[in-house]
Design an enzyme around this catalytic site. Structure first.
Site, PDB file in Angstrom:
ATOM      1  N   TYR A 212       3.025  11.265 -11.550  1.00  0.00           N
ATOM      2  CA  TYR A 212       2.258  10.468 -10.723  1.00  0.00           C
ATOM      3  C   TYR A 212       1.654   9.218 -11.352  1.00  0.00           C
ATOM      4  O   TYR A 212       2.030   7.921 -10.983  1.00  0.00           O
ATOM      5  CB  TYR A 212       1.162  11.248 -10.169  1.00  0.00           C
ATOM      6  CG  TYR A 212       0.453  10.158  -9.163  1.00  0.00           C
ATOM      7  CD1 TYR A 212       0.896   9.545  -7.927  1.00  0.00           C
ATOM      8  CD2 TYR A 212      -1.087   9.970  -9.218  1.00  0.00           C
ATOM      9  CE1 TYR A 212       0.336   8.842  -7.201  1.00  0.00           C
ATOM     10  CE2 TYR A 212      -1.842   9.080  -8.623  1.00  0.00           C
ATOM     11  CZ  TYR A 212      -1.207   8.481  -7.455  1.00  0.00           C
ATOM     12  OH  TYR A 212      -1.723   7.678  -6.613  1.00  0.00           O
TER      13      TYR A 212
ATOM     14  N   PRO B 210     -43.911  12.656  40.462  1.00  0.00           N
ATOM     15  CA  PRO B 210     -44.888  11.762  40.927  1.00  0.00           C
ATOM     16  C   PRO B 210     -46.404  12.280  40.881  1.00  0.00           C
ATOM     17  O   PRO B 210     -46.541  13.399  41.147  1.00  0.00           O
ATOM     18  CB  PRO B 210     -44.543  11.403  42.538  1.00  0.00           C
ATOM     19  CG  PRO B 210     -43.105  11.627  42.569  1.00  0.00           C
ATOM     20  CD  PRO B 210     -42.696  12.754  41.458  1.00  0.00           C
ATOM     21  N   GLY B 211     -47.429  11.477  40.483  1.00  0.00           N
ATOM     22  CA  GLY B 211     -48.691  11.936  40.293  1.00  0.00           C
ATOM     23  C   GLY B 211     -48.773  12.806  39.299  1.00  0.00           C
ATOM     24  O   GLY B 211     -50.024  13.076  38.813  1.00  0.00           O
ATOM     25  N   VAL B 212     -48.014  13.069  38.288  1.00  0.00           N
ATOM     26  CA  VAL B 212     -48.054  14.176  37.173  1.00  0.00           C
ATOM     27  C   VAL B 212     -48.773  13.223  35.919  1.00  0.00           C
ATOM     28  O   VAL B 212     -48.133  12.200  35.601  1.00  0.00           O
ATOM     29  CB  VAL B 212     -46.711  14.886  36.723  1.00  0.00           C
ATOM     30  CG1 VAL B 212     -46.936  15.529  35.293  1.00  0.00           C
ATOM     31  CG2 VAL B 212     -46.525  15.706  37.721  1.00  0.00           C
TER      32      VAL B 212
ATOM     33  N   LEU C 127       0.756  -1.329   0.083  1.00  0.00           N
ATOM     34  CA  LEU C 127       0.025  -0.113  -0.045  1.00  0.00           C
ATOM     35  C   LEU C 127       1.017   1.355  -0.016  1.00  0.00           C
ATOM     36  O   LEU C 127       0.152   2.403  -0.171  1.00  0.00           O
ATOM     37  CB  LEU C 127      -0.866   0.066   1.158  1.00  0.00           C
ATOM     38  CG  LEU C 127      -1.687  -1.343   1.722  1.00  0.00           C
ATOM     39  CD1 LEU C 127      -2.656  -0.986   2.770  1.00  0.00           C
ATOM     40  CD2 LEU C 127      -2.462  -1.871   0.148  1.00  0.00           C
TER      41      LEU C 127
ATOM     42  N   LYS D 219       2.652   5.091 -10.972  1.00  0.00           N
ATOM     43  CA  LYS D 219       1.869   4.027 -10.649  1.00  0.00           C
ATOM     44  C   LYS D 219       1.874   3.055 -11.821  1.00  0.00           C
ATOM     45  O   LYS D 219       1.775   1.812 -11.400  1.00  0.00           O
ATOM     46  CB  LYS D 219       0.418   4.639 -10.577  1.00  0.00           C
ATOM     47  CG  LYS D 219       0.322   5.495  -9.487  1.00  0.00           C
ATOM     48  CD  LYS D 219       1.076   5.001  -7.960  1.00  0.00           C
ATOM     49  CE  LYS D 219      -0.064   4.163  -7.449  1.00  0.00           C
ATOM     50  NZ  LYS D 219       0.156   3.800  -5.864  1.00  0.00           N
TER      51      LYS D 219
ATOM     52  N   ASN E 170     -10.786   7.627  -6.125  1.00  0.00           N
ATOM     53  CA  ASN E 170     -10.633   8.089  -4.928  1.00  0.00           C
ATOM     54  C   ASN E 170     -11.208   7.306  -3.626  1.00  0.00           C
ATOM     55  O   ASN E 170     -12.398   6.980  -3.734  1.00  0.00           O
ATOM     56  CB  ASN E 170     -11.441   9.433  -4.906  1.00  0.00           C
ATOM     57  CG  ASN E 170     -10.673  10.505  -5.848  1.00  0.00           C
ATOM     58  OD1 ASN E 170      -9.926  11.067  -5.748  1.00  0.00           O
ATOM     59  ND2 ASN E 170     -11.538  10.656  -7.047  1.00  0.00           N
TER      60      ASN E 170
END
Length: 371
Positions: A103, A281-283, A53, A107, A132
């Site tokens: 380049y 609580p209770g709501v 690589l 390659k 890419n």
């Protein structure tokens, strides 16, 4: 198996090394820029498979194309030949091998070297002409528009676009590595001169920039992009990987009243939204019905009583659930409903609704369950 990875500290190399380590059955030999030239001969002698690589694509001196792409490949081929073993070699070349520039020529020369090596030794050689490649750990402001856009947009920095209509061919690094591993275990056998990574995505530069900006905007709108599949999934993972640590978290608005807190977490274009609320609580919360909207409630903490009343027949239904036993409760169109905290502490409830709340068309009609 002993795997030699040249360029092991590069973008693709890092991803490959991690996946090889996850497999747990491989000894990984890492050849990097910090390695001495003589290290390559030693590593080749100990290798059963080689991923080549390493390469140069943005040198300060164009002469480095020859040393980094051609000479290193030639040295690798010599060492494999000297080992007397037909060690398989995978080469990451580039679609730029077809270009008439320094380049591309380097390659192409590396490809031809390994093809001659195969002809002379019968050692397996697999050539990848990659377009890419994008994904986590790709270097921004170097040779990847995806990495540069993700890095800069995540930091609210400007990006430069010369031609918004220019087309990009992209492959995701996870797909690249998955193909490499398939070569390694023999489940992928290339057909033709070049091995292939699929899928190859196509997008314009302008579309790419727009998509990444949309990822940034979703933290404000809370409306997520469709990030579950395909290119959008891969781009989102890449964008998030480029976030600075101070961007790992973001605030969302909490709506408070005497009943407790209501917080929207995430919205989707076509699959509703997620939120949570608390109640003391209770709501009691709710006391309304919907014509089409549906909801799913999951009590995370505390005890809850859900009550339902059919708005036409007056049929009643009631059930209780708690955070001790996860259970999803659905609201049904045409049934008024409410939820009451019947525990002694705070109740916390996760809520999914099948659509984003629209203040102009709320589909929420007030009606008490117990008039």
């Amino acid at each position: 198996m002993r795997i030699l990875v040249t360029g092991a500290d590069g973008f693709i190399g890092r991803n490959l090394v991690v996946r090889l380590a996850e497999a747990g059955a491989h000894e990984i030999l890492r050849f990097t820029r910090q390695s001495a030239p003589e290290d390559l001969a030693r590593m080749v002698r100990g290798a059963d498979f080689i991923f080549h690589l390493a390469g140069i694509n943005r040198p300060r001196d164009p002469a480095e194309f020859a040393t980094g792409n051609v000479d290193l490949t030639a040295q690798l081929a010599r060492e494999v030949k000297a080992s007397g073993r037909a060690i398989p070699i995978v080469l990451t070349s580039s679609t730029h091998a077809l270009a008439d520039n320094a380049y591309g020529r380097s390659k192409l020369a590396a490809e031809q070297l390994l093809e001659r090596h195969h002809a002379e030794t019968d050692a397996p050689v697999h050539l990848f002409r990659l377009p890419n490649v994008f994904g986590k750990w790709c270097r921004p402001n170097y040779n990847s528009a995806v990495a540069t856009f993700c890095h800069n947009i995540a930091r609210q920095l400007p990006i430069q676009i010369n031609d918004p209509a220019a087309s990009l061919n992209l492959v995701y690094v996870d797909d690249v590595v998955t193909t490499f591993l398939a070569l390694l275990d023999g489940s992928y056998r290339p057909d033709g001169r070049f091995a292939q990574v699929e899928p190859v995505y196509q997008i314009t530069v302008g579309e790419l920039a727009d998509q990444i900006r949309a990822f940034q905007n979703c933290r404000t709108t809370l409306v997520s992009e469709r990030v579950g599949v395909g290119l959008t999934r891969a781009l989102y993972a890449t964008y998030v990987s480029h976030l600075p640590t101070e961007g790992f978290a973001y605030d969302v608005r909490a709506y408070s009243d005497p009943r407790g807190v209501f917080v929207e977490m995430l919205k989707t274009p076509d699959a509703g939204q997620f939120s949570y609320f608390t109640a003391g609580p209770g709501v009691t919360r709710g006391g309304h019905y919907h014509h089409s909207k549906t909801e799913k409630f999951l009590v995370m903490n505390g005890k809850a009583r859900f009550r339902f009343r059919h708005i036409v027949t007056d049929e009643r239904y009631e059930l209780c659930t708690s955070g001790d036993k996860p259970q999803v409760v659905e609201t049904i169109p045409g049934w008024a409903h409410d939820i009451t905290n019947i525990g002694e502490g705070e109740m916390i409830v996760m809520l999914w609704a099948n659509e984003i709340f629209d203040r102009a068309r709320p589909d929420t009609v007030a009606m008490k369950v117990d008039p």
